[in-house]
Structures are given as structure tokens and as C-alpha cells.
Motif scaffolding. Structure first.
Motif, PDB file in Angstrom:
ATOM      1  N   LEU A  47       0.796  -1.228   0.000  1.00 14.91           N
ATOM      2  CA  LEU A  47       0.000   0.000   0.000  1.00 14.91           C
ATOM      3  C   LEU A  47       0.831   1.282   0.000  1.00 14.91           C
ATOM      4  CD1 LEU A  47      -2.823   1.184   0.033  1.00 14.91           C
ATOM      5  CD2 LEU A  47      -2.820   1.015   2.525  1.00 14.91           C
ATOM      6  N   LEU A  94      -8.107  -3.137   2.572  1.00 15.70           N
ATOM      7  CA  LEU A  94      -6.839  -2.878   1.879  1.00 15.70           C
ATOM      8  C   LEU A  94      -6.995  -3.038   0.371  1.00 15.70           C
ATOM      9  CD1 LEU A  94      -4.390  -4.695   4.336  1.00 15.70           C
ATOM     10  CD2 LEU A  94      -4.671  -2.230   4.033  1.00 15.70           C
ATOM     11  N   LEU A  98      -6.201  -0.225  -2.576  1.00 12.95           N
ATOM     12  CA  LEU A  98      -5.295  -0.493  -3.695  1.00 12.95           C
ATOM     13  C   LEU A  98      -6.008  -0.328  -5.041  1.00 12.95           C
ATOM     14  CD1 LEU A  98      -3.315  -3.538  -2.280  1.00 12.95           C
ATOM     15  CD2 LEU A  98      -2.415  -1.260  -2.769  1.00 12.95           C
TER      16      LEU A  98
END
Length: 559
Positions: A47, A94, A98
Motif C-alpha cells: 500500500l 486494503l 489499492l
């Protein structure tokens, strides 16, 4: 000459397929439990670099960066459970971040909304992860509830089992402010699929411990929709967990008709009868308490007839411990309380199973002023609504027991005894019973001064039956001015919970006395009767006319 080409001249390639745009990071389903931790660590490592190349992250990256650093440290900690439930939502959050870095533009507002929600989600997940790797606090006044409760929701099956053990030890000392969250956490834990069998039994025992406290019982009722199915499963399993399930179900079924109906619908009556038949004395008492609560709802009575519950419950009255006898009598009282067809059939069946004889044996063996006397007299009163049963009870000497119970120190016992006396003495052939009950007149008149409306109403019922039936009882009542005044107070429409027919009948029986009429008028009977006339209470019009004539005689006295 130009000719238009035919449609068939155009040949379209088949099939015409357009490959979807390739994203650097596409949304993937969560990996298996064993790989979830490694997948989250990989996404956390990717990330920062992906965010550095995206202008959309400039404003939100400081807060996201702090959460990412905290999560990386927590997930890399040796104490972090590799199967923690928070790994799945963390991986989804997450992957969403992304996708903003490498995917097509989603629009400014959409992107800002996604980043804001993801930043808040990561912050909460980081805080949860820190709790999972922080050392367990020692017991004491602070009891560690602030960190113990999240462990029940977030940890692996093993870590949640350890947190549940710690919670079981601190239930008694837990602050009231944490009780609601603790009950909710245990309920959510039971509702999750990832739970060890031993932990399920422990969770049921923890709920039983909460049911023993007033605050815990209140919050447990709020979670009844979640915990009742699991408690029913524990009840069917038998053993110690069945006893704990009964302890937890008793307050739930007492305060909620929906909880009682849920237990009945899941076959709980049959399981409770099994606990009554083969359980320990403690299990029998707890199961009898739940049966008593379910029987309080008339629409649930068919389940008792379908399961043939009456013989076993009657047997508990004869053979159970004092607590079991009290609860079994309460169950029989509720089963026979209804005036509907189902309730009437249950009264006859209870009599045929020997319930009346069990009550007689219980009253004769009872020593002192025990709590079981009130449901015993309540059961007697319900069964005495059948004239045939009432005559048998009178001939069996129940009246002497009822008269003795009027001197009880417990208001509930006095109330049920007065109600039973009214039913027994209302039988037309019970002149002997009415004569024997003459000695109870002073006690019944005294009960008209009680604080409880139920006790005053019961006294009025018994007095009305006795005073109407015998002139000797009328003479006793006429002499007591406070008895008349207290009976008039029951006419007040503001007094809820009292059947106005009985004080009206009682006062009407002595209204031929001029002195009694004056006392009624002075106590405000005329004003109270106006409200009863509008409600069309039986006898109110006749009593009002009688008092009206009395006032006219006061204006024009006889010479």
C-alpha cells in the motif's frame, strides 16, 4: 448506375469480444483462514508504494499511514492469532484502497468517500489488532473489561475461549456500565460459527450468571432473540449445560412472551419435562421455573397437553424439593388460570391426575409461612371455579387451611387465600363453609386497608360472598365503619386492578341500614358511582338509587 450494397455484403466478425481493462490490483475474495494473515501483511507492504503514485491519497495518507504502521506491527507480533476474525474485513479494506491507486477514475466524490470510510475502518481495525496483542490485564477493581470484551469478538477460537474464562471469573465484580456490552459480546460469540464446544457450554454458564443479577437480567432480555435459540440447543443436550440454560431462560421467559413462545416452538416444553424427570434437584427447580413462565401465556397451553405434562408436574409437587414444589405449584396455577376451553380442560385433567390431593398433602406438611403457600391456594382457587371440585374441596376440609392462611405475614398468601375462600363459599350447598368462615370477617375487613390493590380486591370478593349469604356476617360488617369507608374507596375509578362489582355488591348488601348509607355518602360513594354508571357496572344503578333515596330522607326526616 450505383446499386446499394446488400446487408449480407457486410461481414461482422463473430464473436466480437472486448477484453476488460486490466487493473493493477483487482478485488479478490478473502483467502483461506490459514493464508489470511500472510495476505494482509502482503497488502500492507504494497500500500505505501501504491499510494505514493496516486494524487488521491495526499490528503488522507497521514491518517492511513499511521493505521498501516500500527497494523503491520500488530500482525507481525508473535501473540497475534493467525485466525482472528478481523483479518477478512482488513483484507477487504486494503484491496479497496489499492483499487483506487491502480484502477480507473471513480469520480472525485466517490474517491473521497471511499478513502474517508477506509481510513476510519483501518483506524478501528488497528485499535482492535492492538488489543489482541496486548497482555491480558490482571483481575482487580478494573477487571480489564475494556480490553476483555473486544477479545471475545476479535480473537481466534482459542483466544476467545480464554477471554470467556476470564469473563466468567469477573461477572460478579463487573461494573454495571460494562454489563450490557458483556452480554452482547457473549451473545455475538454464541452466534458465530467458530466456537469450541467447551466454549459454548462456558458461554451458557456465563449467561446464567448474568441472569442472576438484576442489571444482567435486564440486558439479557434485550438479547433474547439471539441467545434463546442457543439456550434451547443447550437445553436439549442435557447435563450441566441444560441446568445453566434453564437458569438463563427463567428470567427471559418471565419478561418476554416472544422468548416463551420461541422456547415452546423449538420443543422446549418436552426438553424441560425431561430435565424435570431425570435431572438433579437444581435442574428440576430451574426447569419447573421455565415451565411456570411459559404456562402464564394462554396461547402456549396446547404444548403442555400435547406433551402430557400434567402427571409429571403433579409428581413434582409431591416429591420435589421445597423450591421445586413452589415452582411446580406455580406452573399448575398458571395452567389452570385460563377461563377458555383449553384452561377448563386442563383444570379437569389436573383434578383427575390428583392435583387436589397433592395440594392437601402439601398444606398439611408445610411448616411455617413458606413462599409455596401462595401458588398452592392460587391453584385451589382456580380449580374451585368448578362447582363439583369446590364441593369436594369443602368436604375435604380445605376451608380451615384457607382461614389459617388469612393470618399469613405474606400479602401474596393472604390474597390467594381470600380469593380461594370466595370461590369455596360461593357454592350453594356450602352453608357449613360459610358458617365456618364467620371467624374470618375481622381479618377480611382489616385486609381492606392493605396497600396492595390486589389484596383489597380479594378481601372485597370474599366479604361480598359472605355478607350476601348470611345475615350474621352482615351484622359484623355493619358495625365496622372503616370497613364501609374502605369498601367505598374501591369504587373510585382511579383505583386500577379492582373488580368494581364486588365492592358494589358488598355495599348493596348493607344499604338497607340508614347509618350505613350515611357513611357511604360521607365517604364519596355518590361521586364514584357516577363513573361506574357510565361503565355499566352490575349493581351500580341500584346502589346509586338507594343512596339517592337516603339523601332525600335526610332532607325530610320522619316525624
Amino acid at each position: 448506375v450505383l446499386h446499394a450494397p446488400s446487408i449480407s455484403a457486410f461481414q461482422f466478425p463473430l464473436p466480437l469480444t472486448v477484453p476488460p481493462p486490466r487493473l493493477h490490483h483487482t478485488m479478490q475474495p478473502p483467502p483461506a483462514t490459514g493464508d489470511a494473515l500472510a495476505e494482509c501483511l502482503r497488502l500492507l507492504a504494497e500500500l505505501p508504494a501504491a499510494a505514493a503514485s496516486s494524487p488521491a491519497f495526499r490528503r488522507h495518507w497521514p491518517s492511513i499511514s499511521a493505521s498501516v504502521s500500527s497494523l503491520s506491527a500488530s500482525l507481525s507480533h508473535p501473540a497475534f492469532p493467525p485466525s482472528a476474525p478481523l483479518l477478512s474485513p482488513l483484507a477487504s479494506a486494503l484491496q479497496a484502497l489499492l483499487s483506487v491507486c491502480g484502477g480507473p477514475s471513480l469520480g472525485h466524490l466517490h474517491t473521497v468517500s471511499l478513502l474517508s470510510s477506509s481510513a476510519a475502518s483501518l483506524s478501528q481495525l488497528a485499535a482492535d489488532a492492538r488489543l489482541l496483542v496486548s497482555p491480558s490485564p490482571a483481575g482487580g477493581e478494573g477487571d480489564g473489561s475494556d480490553s476483555l470484551l473486544p477479545r471475545l469478538r476479535l480473537g481466534s477460537a482459542v483466544s476467545r475461549a480464554a477471554a470467556l474464562d476470564s469473563l466468567a471469573e469477573s461477572v460478579g465484580s463487573m461494573p454495571a456500565s460494562h454489563t450490557a456490552a458483556a452480554v452482547s459480546a457473549v451473545a455475538a460469540m454464541l452466534d458465530s460459527g467458530d466456537l469450541l464446544p467447551a466454549s459454548r457450554d462456558k458461554a451458557v454458564s456465563v449467561l446464567a450468571a448474568f441472569a442472576s443479577s438484576d442489571a444482567g437480567c435486564l440486558f439479557l432480555a434485550q438479547e433474547s432473540g439471539t441467545v434463546v435459540p442457543h439456550l434451547c440447543r443447550a437445553l436439549e443436550s442435557g447435563g450441566a449445560s441444560a441446568e445453566q440454560a434453564c437458569v438463563a431462560l427463567e428470567p427471559l421467559t418471565a419478561s418476554s412472551r416472544d422468548a416463551a413462545a420461541a422456547v415452546s416452538a423449538r420443543g422446549g416444553v418436552a426438553a424441560l419435562l425431561v430435565a424435570c424427570a431425570a435431572g438433579t434437584p437444581a435442574s428440576q427447580a430451574a426447569a419447573a421455573g421455565v415451565l411456570r413462565n411459559i404456562a402464564a401465556f394462554p396461547d402456549l397451553l396446547p404444548a403442555f397437553r400435547d406433551e402430557g405434562a400434567l402427571p409429571l408436574i403433579v409428581q413434582l409437587v409431591s416429591l420435589g424439593t421445597p423450591r421445586t414444589q413452589e415452582l411446580a405449584l406455580g406452573c399448575l396455577q398458571n395452567l389452570t388460570a385460563s377461563d377458555g376451553d383449553e384452561g377448563q380442560r386442563l383444570k379437569v385433567e389436573a383434578f383427575q391426575e390428583g392435583a387436589l390431593g397433592c395440594v392437601k398433602d402439601f398444606l398439611e406438611s408445610c411448616r411455617g409461612d413458606g413462599p409455596g403457600l401462595a401458588p398452592a391456594y392460587g391453584l385451589l382457587r382456580n380449580m374451585a371455579t368448578f362447582r363439583y371440585i369446590a364441593e369436594i374441596a369443602v368436604s375435604a376440609g380445605f376451608v380451615s387451611h384457607v382461614l389459617a392462611a388469612l393470618g399469613s405475614e405474606r400479602a401474596s398468601t393472604r390474597t390467594e387465600a381470600a380469593m380461594a375462600l370466595a370461590e369455596l363459599c360461593s357454592v350453594s350447598s356450602s352453608s357449613k363453609a360459610r358458617k365456618e368462615a364467620g371467624g374470618a370477617m375481622p381479618r377480611l375487613i382489616w385486609m381492606l386497608e392493605a396497600k396492595s390493590v390486589g389484596e383489597r380486591d380479594a378481601a372485597a370478593r370474599a366479604l361480598a360472598t359472605l355478607v350476601v349469604a348470611a345475615s350474621s356476617h352482615r351484622k359484623v360488617f355493619k358495625k365496622d365503619e372503616m370497613g364501609i369507608v374502605n369498601a367505598v374507596q374501591l369504587l373510585d375509578p382511579a383505583v386500577r386492578g379492582a373488580d368494581k362489582r364486588f365492592p358494589v355488591s358488598l355495599l348493596l348488601a348493607v344499604s338497607q341500614s340508614r347509618r350505613c348509607r350515611k357513611q357511604m355518602v360521607a365517604a364519596g360513594a355518590c361521586g364514584f358511582l357516577q363513573g361506574l354508571l357510565a361503565a355499566e357496572v352490575d349493581g351500580a344503578k341500584k346502589l346509586s338509587e338507594c343512596l339517592g333515596r337516603g339523601k332525600m330522607l335526610g332532607v325530610f326526616p320522619r316525624t
